[in-house]
Scaffold this motif. Structure first.
Motif, mmCIF file in Angstrom:
data_model
loop_
_atom_site.group_PDB
_atom_site.id
_atom_site.type_symbol
_atom_site.label_atom_id
_atom_site.label_comp_id
_atom_site.label_asym_id
_atom_site.label_seq_id
_atom_site.Cartn_x
_atom_site.Cartn_y
_atom_site.Cartn_z
ATOM 1 N N LYS A 74 0.581 -1.195 0.087
ATOM 2 C CA LYS A 74 0.051 0.120 0.048
ATOM 3 C C LYS A 74 0.935 1.262 0.019
ATOM 4 C CE LYS A 74 -3.832 0.869 1.941
ATOM 5 N NZ LYS A 74 -4.590 1.005 3.269
ATOM 6 N N THR A 75 2.084 1.163 0.682
ATOM 7 C CA THR A 75 2.961 2.230 0.789
ATOM 8 C C THR A 75 3.660 2.248 -0.437
ATOM 9 O OG1 THR A 75 3.450 1.805 3.007
ATOM 10 C CG2 THR A 75 4.980 3.387 1.947
ATOM 11 N N GLN A 76 4.333 1.195 -0.935
ATOM 12 C CA GLN A 76 4.839 1.115 -2.290
ATOM 13 C C GLN A 76 4.176 1.543 -3.325
ATOM 14 O OE1 GLN A 76 7.865 -2.330 -3.553
ATOM 15 N NE2 GLN A 76 5.582 -2.791 -4.411
ATOM 16 N N ASN A 77 2.948 1.434 -3.721
ATOM 17 C CA ASN A 77 2.082 1.829 -4.641
ATOM 18 C C ASN A 77 1.466 3.092 -4.343
ATOM 19 O OD1 ASN A 77 2.475 -0.689 -5.326
ATOM 20 N ND2 ASN A 77 0.444 -0.968 -6.169
ATOM 21 N N GLY A 78 1.297 3.803 -3.045
ATOM 22 C CA GLY A 78 0.348 4.880 -2.659
ATOM 23 C C GLY A 78 1.070 5.965 -2.537
ATOM 24 N N TYR A 79 2.296 6.268 -2.060
ATOM 25 C CA TYR A 79 3.232 7.272 -1.516
ATOM 26 C C TYR A 79 4.039 7.720 -2.620
ATOM 27 C CZ TYR A 79 1.099 6.293 3.161
ATOM 28 O OH TYR A 79 0.317 6.094 4.032
ATOM 29 N N ASP A 80 3.922 8.935 -3.250
ATOM 30 C CA ASP A 80 4.677 9.260 -4.355
ATOM 31 C C ASP A 80 5.693 10.373 -3.853
ATOM 32 O OD1 ASP A 80 5.943 10.187 -6.681
ATOM 33 O OD2 ASP A 80 4.087 11.691 -7.222
ATOM 34 N N PRO A 81 6.857 10.026 -3.600
ATOM 35 C CA PRO A 81 7.998 10.802 -3.310
ATOM 36 C C PRO A 81 8.500 12.178 -3.995
ATOM 37 C CG PRO A 81 8.673 8.834 -3.648
ATOM 38 C CD PRO A 81 7.653 8.633 -4.296
ATOM 39 N N VAL A 82 8.025 11.900 -5.437
ATOM 40 C CA VAL A 82 8.111 13.148 -6.315
ATOM 41 C C VAL A 82 7.060 14.317 -6.014
ATOM 42 C CG1 VAL A 82 8.221 13.966 -8.627
ATOM 43 C CG2 VAL A 82 9.088 11.863 -7.990
#
Lengths: 297, 420
Positions: free
Chosen positions: A59-67
């Protein structure tokens, strides 16, 4: 005696040489990998210097956009989410990351699987995916050794830490951007009521949430716990315990599980539980707003 | 768990002595029936009566403290085999209790067989094998191959197979058909691997345990397949069930053989569990065998024995056909119940893409390839002298050791047949 000299002693020597030789070659191959999950771990544990880390499961890997996060805040960020992992893994990973650098802020996404058993066992064999790092941190070593009954014996082999990893070590491409998996597909089914059963407490995994919080406090790292949205209707009662833990430890928790601005748009989701790339951008912007509004208050 | 086994061993030993000592035929028969009934009590009580109890009842009252003894299906059959041999005077005398107890309770055999016989393992126990260093080498070799079959092939395949069966409603025809074709290899790796480990452990003590699998996917007929798959159970059923039944129905000719086959395979299905799906599995196989018996010129798979006359294409065709038929039958066993079987059948007519878990399938393919190569080699070639040399064995052991460490699923998974 003849069999011993002609067979068993040469066999043992060959096995030791093979274990050491192939194990060493695997170690080199593993360290050189820059793609996929192994590339991500190598980066996090050897070269990362970002001020903000997102940690959690798929969920984090897909859901949090660092850019998006960097654009909104000017703070460097990296997505350290790994699919299929729960709190014991996040804790072990944190220990290893801290050997490299201390981020200023960690955003830890908590899912129902971090709090409830949900058919997964409590032995935390998933930690063993960090076994190539065995020997580099005493806390992680102890977690690895206790991941299952025979783990301590298995870890005497130099080859074993690379068990089942050969294909990942040979991976030549991925779709990670600063650790974030950009999924383009959009979900097209109607919203459902969450029908998962929460009848068995994940006692040990809850303990690791405490340990994670404690470790961040020791290192003076700001920690925010987040319950990110799913495309399901729920009263959120499965997260009551998390709120109690957060309150007891005086750590902020952002409940965005049923965030209307997100769950009213199925085009933001790749499936029932994962945001797609578009959803991750919107969600991250909203998250930034919440974190910094909360902080300014 | 052990108390039940010890109790049955003690009682049947005493009754076995009675059978052996009594000269009057009617009395011998009575002792034999009594002993057989006692041998079957744990099996019927724990396996079948428990299975018939309403859901939830086992969680209440005294029932929740009852543990189903492991391997009850296996040692019950071994005891009955012993009693029949004693009754038929094929086993001339009752051995000392220590040998009988070791025969029934030998730890590697207890959980999932193979089902040993009086003329095999019991005879060896009484004769005390002499220590031979080669036994250790051969034992370790069997254990390593067993671990390879289980950890590299079966457990890897189980990741894919379980993922599909857990979510049948989300998968389509191609995936379901592909999974069905993979499952026999998983079972072969699981029970075949277990048997090799058991044989290896027994060999360390100098004992030769009966083979349970003999390159099953090289079989040329369904009957031939059953001479190579779970052989100890099938041979037991043949000797103690099919043959007496066929003899009883001998006046009916082919019909009598078919009736005996149906009864044997239906009971074999029920041996797996008191569920309708197992019954269907037994019926399915008895139908296949009956068709083969009626229409094949080379009845009961004698094609295998005449293999030299069969061309390669014909051999492959036969082997694939038998494999596919067996794969279909295994769907009955792998589904949870008939509702899931119905769902499986419904999803089979939904055409869609193939679910791929590349990592799992690539690793599994390596395991299948090695095992298949080994079986093909064993089927068609005689082992050359250099393959029996120490350097080759060192190479073989090293290959297995490295493969298991690198490709195996080395966790605390269980064996499929422990449930039976």
């Amino acid at each position: 005696m003849r069999v011993l000299l002609k067979f068993w002693i040469p066999l043992i020597v060959v096995l030791i040489v093979l274990d050491f030789g192939i194990g060493t070659a695997m170690e080199k191959l593993y360290s050189a990998q820059t793609k996929g999950d192994i590339g991500k771990i190598n980066y996090l544990l050897k070269r990362s210097d970002e001020k903000v880390l997102f940690m959690g499961s798929s969920k984090t890997q897909n859901g949090y956009d660092p850019v998006s996060f960097e654009n909104e805040t000017g703070l460097s960020a990296y997505n350290a989410g790994f699919a299929g992992k729960i709190t014991p893994y996040h804790y072990a990973l944190l220990e290893l990351i801290l050997d490299n650098h201390n981020p200023e802020l960690i955003i830890l996404d908590i899912t129902d699987k971090d709090l409830w058993d949900m058919g997964m066992n409590e032995s935390f064999e998933e930690i063993s995916s960090l076994s190539p790092w065995y020997g580099s941190n005493s806390t992680v070593d102890s977690l690895l050794e206790n991941a299952s009954f025979f783990e301590r014996f298995k870890l005497t082999s130099k080859l074993y830490p690379f068990n089942s990893k050969i294909l990942l070590m040979l991976k030549t491409s991925d779709n990670f951007f600063k650790g974030h998996k950009r999924v383009e597909k959009a979900w097209d089914s109607d919203i459902e009521i969450n029908s998962r059963r929460y009848d068995q407490i994940g006692k040990k995994r809850r303990e690791f949430i405490y340990r994670f919080i404690q470790r961040c406090k020791e290192e003076r790292i700001k920690l925010v716990l987040v319950i990110s949205p799913v495309y399901m209707i729920s009263d959120g009662s499965e997260f009551h315990e998390l709120k109690k833990i957060a309150e007891a430890c005086e750590v902020p928790v952002l409940d965005m599980y049923q965030e209307f601005d997100i769950i009213s748009h199925k085009e933001y989701f790749a499936d029932k539980t994962h945001l797609n790339y578009l959803g991750s951008q919107i969600f991250t912007e909203l998250l930034v707003e919440r974190i910094f509004t909360a902080n300014s208050e | 768990m052990l108390l039940v086994q010890y109790g049955v061993i003690g009682t049947t030993y005493w009754l076995g002595k009675k059978i052996s000592e009594t000269e009057d035929n009617d009395e011998r028969k009575r002792w034999f029936y009594l002993a057989s009934a006692i041998a079957l009590i744990p099996l019927i009580f724990f396996k079948y009566l428990f299975g018939l109890m309403p859901e939830g009842m086992l969680d209440d009252g005294l029932f929740k403290y009852i543990i189903v003894p492991l391997g009850v299906s296996y040692y019950s059959f071994m005891i009955i085999g012993f009693l029949v041999d004693l009754y038929n005077e094929e086993q001339e005398e009752v051995p000392l209790l220590k040998y009988y107890a070791a025969f029934i309770g030998f730890f590697p055999l207890t959980l999932s067989g193979p089902i040993e016989r009086t003329d095999g393992f019991l005879k060896q126990l009484i004769e005390h094998p002499k220590f031979n260093p080669d036994h250790i080498k051969f034992g370790v070799k069997l254990i390593l191959w067993g671990c390879f079959l289980k950890l590299v092939m079966a457990d890897r395949l189980s990741i894919y197979v379980n993922a599909v069966y857990k979510n049948i409603e989300s998968h389509d025809s191609l995936t379901l058909a592909f999974t069905s074709l993979l499952y026999p290899f998983q079972v072969y790796g699981d029970l075949g691997g277990y048997t090799l480990i058991v044989r290896g452990v027994a060999k360390l003590f100098g004992f030769d345990i009966v083979r349970n699998f003999h390159r099953p996917f090289m079989a040329q007929s369904v009957a031939g397949f059953w001479r190579r798959w779970h052989m100890s159970l099938i041979n037991w059923l043949r000797d103690y069930m099919f043959t007496p039944l066929a003899f009883y129905f001998r006046s009916m000719g082919n019909k009598g053989s078919i009736l005996s086959l149906v009864i044997t395979f239906v009971l074999s299905g029920i041996w797996h569990g008191m569920e309708l799906k197992y019954l269907l599995w037994g019926v399915f196989h008895s139908i296949l065998l009956a068709i083969e018996l009626l229409f094949s010129k080379r009845s009961f798979g004698s094609a295998l024995e005449n293999r030299k006359k069969v061309n390669v294409l014909r051999f492959i065709f036969n082997a694939v056909l038998v494999y596919v038929l067996f794969s279909i039958s295994q769907v009955f066993v792998r589904v949870e119940d008939l509702t899931e079987l119905k769902l499986f059948a419904t999803r089979l007519i939904h055409f869609g893409g193939l679910y791929l878990d590349k990592t799992t399938l690539v690793f599994a393919a390596i395991g299948i390839f090695v095992v298949f190569l080994r079986d093909v080699f064993g089927e068609f070639f005689t082992t050359p002298k250099w393959m029996k040399s120490n350097p080759f064995h060192i190479l073989e052991f090293s290959f297995l050791f490295v493969s298991i460490l690198l490709l195996g699923i080395i966790d605390d998974s269980n064996f499929i047949y422990f449930q039976f």
